[in-house]
Design a protein around this motif. Structure first.
Motif, PDB file in Angstrom:
ATOM      1  N   UNK A   3      28.866  38.316  31.372  1.00  0.00           N
ATOM      2  CA  UNK A   3      30.087  39.074  31.626  1.00  0.00           C
ATOM      3  C   UNK A   3      30.247  39.291  33.130  1.00  0.00           C
ATOM      4  N   UNK A   4      31.485  39.173  33.595  1.00  0.00           N
ATOM      5  CA  UNK A   4      31.751  39.326  35.019  1.00  0.00           C
ATOM      6  C   UNK A   4      32.894  40.304  35.261  1.00  0.00           C
ATOM      7  N   UNK A   5      32.723  41.125  36.282  1.00  0.00           N
ATOM      8  CA  UNK A   5      33.834  41.930  36.782  1.00  0.00           C
ATOM      9  C   UNK A   5      34.495  41.151  37.910  1.00  0.00           C
ATOM     10  N   UNK A   6      35.770  40.880  37.745  1.00  0.00           N
ATOM     11  CA  UNK A   6      36.495  40.110  38.746  1.00  0.00           C
ATOM     12  C   UNK A   6      37.572  40.999  39.353  1.00  0.00           C
ATOM     13  N   UNK A   7      37.560  41.112  40.666  1.00  0.00           N
ATOM     14  CA  UNK A   7      38.609  41.867  41.355  1.00  0.00           C
ATOM     15  C   UNK A   7      39.521  40.885  42.068  1.00  0.00           C
ATOM     16  N   UNK A   8      40.819  40.997  41.783  1.00  0.00           N
ATOM     17  CA  UNK A   8      41.806  40.113  42.403  1.00  0.00           C
ATOM     18  C   UNK A   8      42.745  40.960  43.247  1.00  0.00           C
ATOM     19  N   UNK A   9      42.831  40.629  44.527  1.00  0.00           N
ATOM     20  CA  UNK A   9      43.766  41.303  45.428  1.00  0.00           C
ATOM     21  C   UNK A   9      44.924  40.366  45.686  1.00  0.00           C
ATOM     22  N   UNK A  10      46.113  40.803  45.344  1.00  0.00           N
ATOM     23  CA  UNK A  10      47.318  39.987  45.565  1.00  0.00           C
ATOM     24  C   UNK A  10      48.155  40.712  46.606  1.00  0.00           C
ATOM     25  N   UNK A  77      46.190  35.544  47.567  1.00  0.00           N
ATOM     26  CA  UNK A  77      45.269  36.267  46.689  1.00  0.00           C
ATOM     27  C   UNK A  77      43.827  36.078  47.150  1.00  0.00           C
ATOM     28  N   UNK A  78      42.990  37.039  46.800  1.00  0.00           N
ATOM     29  CA  UNK A  78      41.568  36.974  47.119  1.00  0.00           C
ATOM     30  C   UNK A  78      40.790  37.430  45.904  1.00  0.00           C
TER      31      UNK A  78
END
Lengths: 90, 90
Positions: A3-10, A77-78
């Motif tokens: 399981x992964x926590x993914x943070x996306x900054x747009x 995005x990052x």
């Protein structure tokens, strides 16, 4: 599968107009805040993904950004991926 | 007066429903992405402020969050302040 926590900054691309940011800036100005030089408004998405490994989670998130989460014409995005350690007591 | 880059992260409170996140999750599901366990959508604001010092910039940003940028009932916020070094050539 992990399981992964993914943070996306747009974020709005530099140089492009950001009407939402301008609206916030004017609202702050109306509230009496001088000294606000600029405001840019972006999105922050927190996803929980199941994937084989960190690289797979990152690739999946990147594809999601290109297809749905970001507008490639107006936004950058990052992506940041962190594996979640799950410990289950017996 | 110095210039500060302030990053404000506004996120839905844990435990509260996030309809926007649910909508994104369903859209990702429709696109064929299995393995998306949850999606939460927040805001990312980048402000440029003029203030006397870092503490003043932080206090100003916190007040802005309470008054305008975040909904205290449904959202949490986090503030990060960085001073900008301005070098001007003569």
């Amino acid at each position: 599968m992990s399981r992964f926590n993914v943070e996306v900054r747009v974020t709005p691309r530099p140089g492009l107009l950001d009407p939402q940011g301008k609206a916030v800036q004017h609202a702050l100005d109306s509230l009496g805040y001088a000294g606000v030089e600029s405001v840019r408004v972006g999105k922050l998405l927190a996803l929980e993904l199941e994937a084989d490994d960190s690289a797979a989670a990152r690739a999946m998130a990147e594809e999601m950004c290109r297809k749905l989460l970001a507008n490639p014409v107006t936004e950058d995005f990052r992506i940041q991926v962190a594996e979640v350690d799950v410990v289950e007591a017996e």
